[in-house]
Design a protein around this motif. Structure first.
Motif, PDB file in Angstrom:
ATOM      1  N   ARG A 165      46.000  44.171  53.222  1.00 38.03           N
ATOM      2  CA  ARG A 165      47.175  43.872  52.394  1.00 38.03           C
ATOM      3  C   ARG A 165      46.743  43.302  51.049  1.00 38.03           C
ATOM      4  O   ARG A 165      47.273  43.680  49.997  1.00 38.03           O
ATOM      5  N   THR A 166      45.775  42.391  51.071  1.00 39.17           N
ATOM      6  CA  THR A 166      45.313  41.769  49.829  1.00 39.17           C
ATOM      7  C   THR A 166      44.633  42.778  48.915  1.00 39.17           C
ATOM      8  O   THR A 166      44.790  42.734  47.686  1.00 39.17           O
ATOM      9  N   LEU A 167      43.891  43.711  49.493  1.00 42.30           N
ATOM     10  CA  LEU A 167      43.227  44.728  48.671  1.00 42.30           C
ATOM     11  C   LEU A 167      44.212  45.730  48.097  1.00 42.30           C
ATOM     12  O   LEU A 167      43.969  46.302  47.029  1.00 42.30           O
ATOM     13  N   VAL A 168      45.344  45.930  48.789  1.00 43.79           N
ATOM     14  CA  VAL A 168      46.350  46.878  48.304  1.00 43.79           C
ATOM     15  C   VAL A 168      47.197  46.266  47.199  1.00 43.79           C
ATOM     16  O   VAL A 168      47.425  46.870  46.153  1.00 43.79           O
ATOM     17  N   ARG A 169      47.695  45.023  47.425  1.00 48.97           N
ATOM     18  CA  ARG A 169      48.628  44.478  46.438  1.00 48.97           C
ATOM     19  C   ARG A 169      48.361  43.023  46.043  1.00 48.97           C
ATOM     20  O   ARG A 169      49.089  42.474  45.212  1.00 48.97           O
ATOM     21  N   CYS A 204      32.541  42.965  47.967  1.00 51.17           N
ATOM     22  CA  CYS A 204      31.672  42.819  46.793  1.00 51.17           C
ATOM     23  C   CYS A 204      31.072  44.149  46.340  1.00 51.17           C
ATOM     24  O   CYS A 204      30.715  44.306  45.166  1.00 51.17           O
ATOM     25  N   CYS A 205      30.981  45.090  47.274  1.00 47.98           N
ATOM     26  CA  CYS A 205      30.373  46.383  46.953  1.00 47.98           C
ATOM     27  C   CYS A 205      31.330  47.315  46.215  1.00 47.98           C
ATOM     28  O   CYS A 205      30.940  48.415  45.812  1.00 47.98           O
ATOM     29  N   ASP A 206      32.585  46.915  46.054  1.00 46.32           N
ATOM     30  CA  ASP A 206      33.568  47.717  45.329  1.00 46.32           C
ATOM     31  C   ASP A 206      33.922  46.989  44.034  1.00 46.32           C
ATOM     32  O   ASP A 206      34.410  45.855  44.066  1.00 46.32           O
ATOM     33  N   ARG A 207      33.698  47.629  42.910  1.00 49.26           N
ATOM     34  CA  ARG A 207      33.865  46.977  41.613  1.00 49.26           C
ATOM     35  C   ARG A 207      35.288  46.478  41.401  1.00 49.26           C
ATOM     36  O   ARG A 207      35.499  45.363  40.918  1.00 49.26           O
ATOM     37  N   GLU A 208      36.271  47.290  41.752  1.00 48.60           N
ATOM     38  CA  GLU A 208      37.662  46.894  41.520  1.00 48.60           C
ATOM     39  C   GLU A 208      38.070  45.767  42.464  1.00 48.60           C
ATOM     40  O   GLU A 208      38.726  44.800  42.058  1.00 48.60           O
ATOM     41  N   TRP A 209      37.717  45.889  43.707  1.00 48.61           N
ATOM     42  CA  TRP A 209      38.128  44.888  44.699  1.00 48.61           C
ATOM     43  C   TRP A 209      37.419  43.555  44.504  1.00 48.61           C
ATOM     44  O   TRP A 209      37.911  42.513  44.939  1.00 48.61           O
ATOM     45  N   ARG A 210      36.267  43.568  43.858  1.00 49.93           N
ATOM     46  CA  ARG A 210      35.494  42.344  43.685  1.00 49.93           C
ATOM     47  C   ARG A 210      36.310  41.256  43.002  1.00 49.93           C
ATOM     48  O   ARG A 210      36.136  40.059  43.273  1.00 49.93           O
TER      49      ARG A 210
END
Length: 510
Positions: A165-169, A204-210
């Motif tokens: 949920r946090t990564l989506v919105r 951490c391995c995903d630039r946007e999600w970081r």
């Protein structure tokens, strides 16, 4: 007819009224009702069995007498929930069974909610929820004798929901949910700690999600989780040996080899544990999706990378434990928080390979029903056929009859029983009487004003020769009571052959 037309026809077929698959395709609520009925049946099956407890149930019955920040090798979350139920509805087989299956249902629901975050189709969430039935740790094992493991499974599903949920919105509710899940998970099973660590690495391995990690709302996650963990953490500081000795003992086999041979044995144990946990799921998916399943193994996206990396990092953590400790034995139960995402991971890979997994719900529903039926049978089957097979379960113990025989001699003010299992069962049979486990007495329990005679002392009688009593009565020495001569009580097992008997020794102190 093009692919879209075929898909429309198949979707219409799936959702024809009156079909179970069509009902379940409605999403979270229908799937939750379906699973709720399954767990109600599971509770009913347990209640129809004799009024005797398994080992985990007996532990919960005994510990429900008091509220502590820690109870021993296992963290206290499940104990706290169990004590809350007992405080409200009293001690009974029903109050000991209900929390487990409620938590198990929540595990399935939270998992469906997590799936809905990455695929909004109702049928996909239902498919994800029901796919958990293919994991023996989520279907078969809870029907036998699990408590703390069920709590950590629920916490894991809640964590996955909060994370996705946090990564989506990225709303504050998602950070709050993650904090609650981490807190509950850490006081359910200590090995849960690897899961949020693996998620941190994977994000951490995903630039946007970081960027989500540096959001100020992440402080909410830390505050909530710390607030939940703090009472037990303070207890843990002074009881570290008690909390870790049991777990370490289970992970190290007697007469285990050393050096490379130990590591090889531990790695083999880990591989077997992974297979025991997830092989059935992989086989069912491979059979159901055939060539599409093989094709999906090379498909993926950022969501599958996230879940795959989390599972890989967790298993790497287990490998480090093996390398740097004396571990020789890993069981599938200890992998629960690490491999729980497996069904969702496989479903997402299938979707990314262009396969509409929801169209296979109709084909998989009979498989789910068979699993539900098969997992409901063994405990009752083993109990009812004990006399035929000679393999008796603890539920066959005639402890209700034992209690009736003892009540005919008087009503105890306190019971001292030898061992967790016997003490927990005495607690169930004498709900208004304080029960002490002579092998692990609790300082200050019972309260001084409850410490009076008569005291009933009871133990398992193995036909020993005359000698010292096989039970420690030091917990009631201060009462200055006089012990009566020891007696024996032998009663046949429930559903037995009439020959095998439970032998107990007991005496009264008055």
């Amino acid at each position: 007819m093009n692919r879209e037309s075929v898909g429309a026809v198949r979707s219409e077929e799936l959702n024809k009224p009156g079909r179970l698959a069509g009902f379940l395709a409605g999403g979270l609520r229908p799937a939750a009702l379906f699973l709720g009925a399954y767990f109600l049946l599971s509770i009913a099956v347990r209640l129809m069995l004799p009024n005797a407890l398994t080992l985990d149930e007996a532990e919960q019955a005994l510990f429900s007498q008091y509220w502590f920040a820690g109870y021993g090798p296992q963290p206290p979350f499940y104990n706290w929930v169990q004590n809350a139920f007992v405080s409200v509805i009293g001690i009974s087989l029903f109050s000991l069974t209900l929390p487990k299956f409620l938590m198990l249902l929540l595990c399935y629901v939270f998992f469906g909610m997590a799936a809905r975050e990455v695929d909004a189709r109702p049928a996909f969430a239902a498919m994800a929820m029901l796919s958990l039935l293919t994991l023996p740790q989520l279907s078969y094992m809870p029907q036998q004798d699990l408590t703390h493991t069920v709590a950590v499974l629920m916490a894991t599903s809640l964590f996955l929901y909060g994370l996705l949920r946090t990564l989506v919105r990225a709303d504050w509710q998602g950070y709050l949910i993650i904090g609650v899940a981490i807190g509950i998970g850490m006081i359910s099973k200590y090995n849960f700690g690897l899961l949020p660590a693996s998620a941190l690495i994977a994000v951490c391995c995903d630039r946007e999600w970081r960027a989500r990690l540096f959001d100020l709302r992440a402080l909410l996650t830390a505050i909530i989780s710390l607030a939940i963990v703090l009472p037990h953490a303070l207890w843990l500081l002074g009881n570290l040996d008690l909390a870790t000795s049991g777990t370490i003992g289970k992970m190290v086999e007697a007469n285990a080899p050393h050096g490379v041979a130990r590591i090889a044995r531990a790695l083999g144990s880990l591989v077997l544990a992974c297979l025991a946990f997830g092989a059935l799921t992989v086989i069912i998916f491979a059979v159901a999706f055939k060539k599409d399943f093989r094709r999906s193994l090379t498909a993926g996206d950022r969501w599958t990378r996230l879940l795959g990396l989390m599972m890989a990092v967790c298993l790497l953590g287990v490998l480090l434990v093996i390398l740097f400790t004396g571990t020789t034995k890993i069981t599938e139960r200890w992998l629960d928080p690490y491999l729980l995402p497996l069904p969702l991971y496989l479903l997402l890979k299938l979707e990314r390979a262009g396969i509409d997994t929801t169209l296979h719900l109709k084909r998989l529903v009979p498989v789910f029903i068979v699993i539900m039926a098969v997992t409901s049978v063994p405990l009752a089957g083993k109990t009812f056929t004990g006399g035929l097979t000679g393999a008796y379960t603890r539920i066959n113990y005639p402890l209700a009859s034992v209690a009736e025989a003892l009540k005919a001699e008087g009503r105890p003010a306190v019971i001292v029983a030898a061992g967790m299992h016997l003490a927990g069962n005495m607690r169930l049979q004498f709900p208004d009487v304080p029960v002490v486990n002579s092998e692990q007495p609790i300082a200050g329990f019972p309260a001084p004003n409850a410490m009076k005679g008569p005291v009933l002392a009871i133990w398992a009688d193995s036909g020993r020769a005359a000698g010292p009593l096989p039970i420690d009565l030091s917990s009631v020495d201060t009462l200055g009571l006089t012990a009566s001569p020891a007696k024996s009580l032998s009663l046949p097992y429930y559903y037995g052959d009439g020959k095998m008997q439970l032998n107990l020794g007991y005496l009264w102190l008055r």
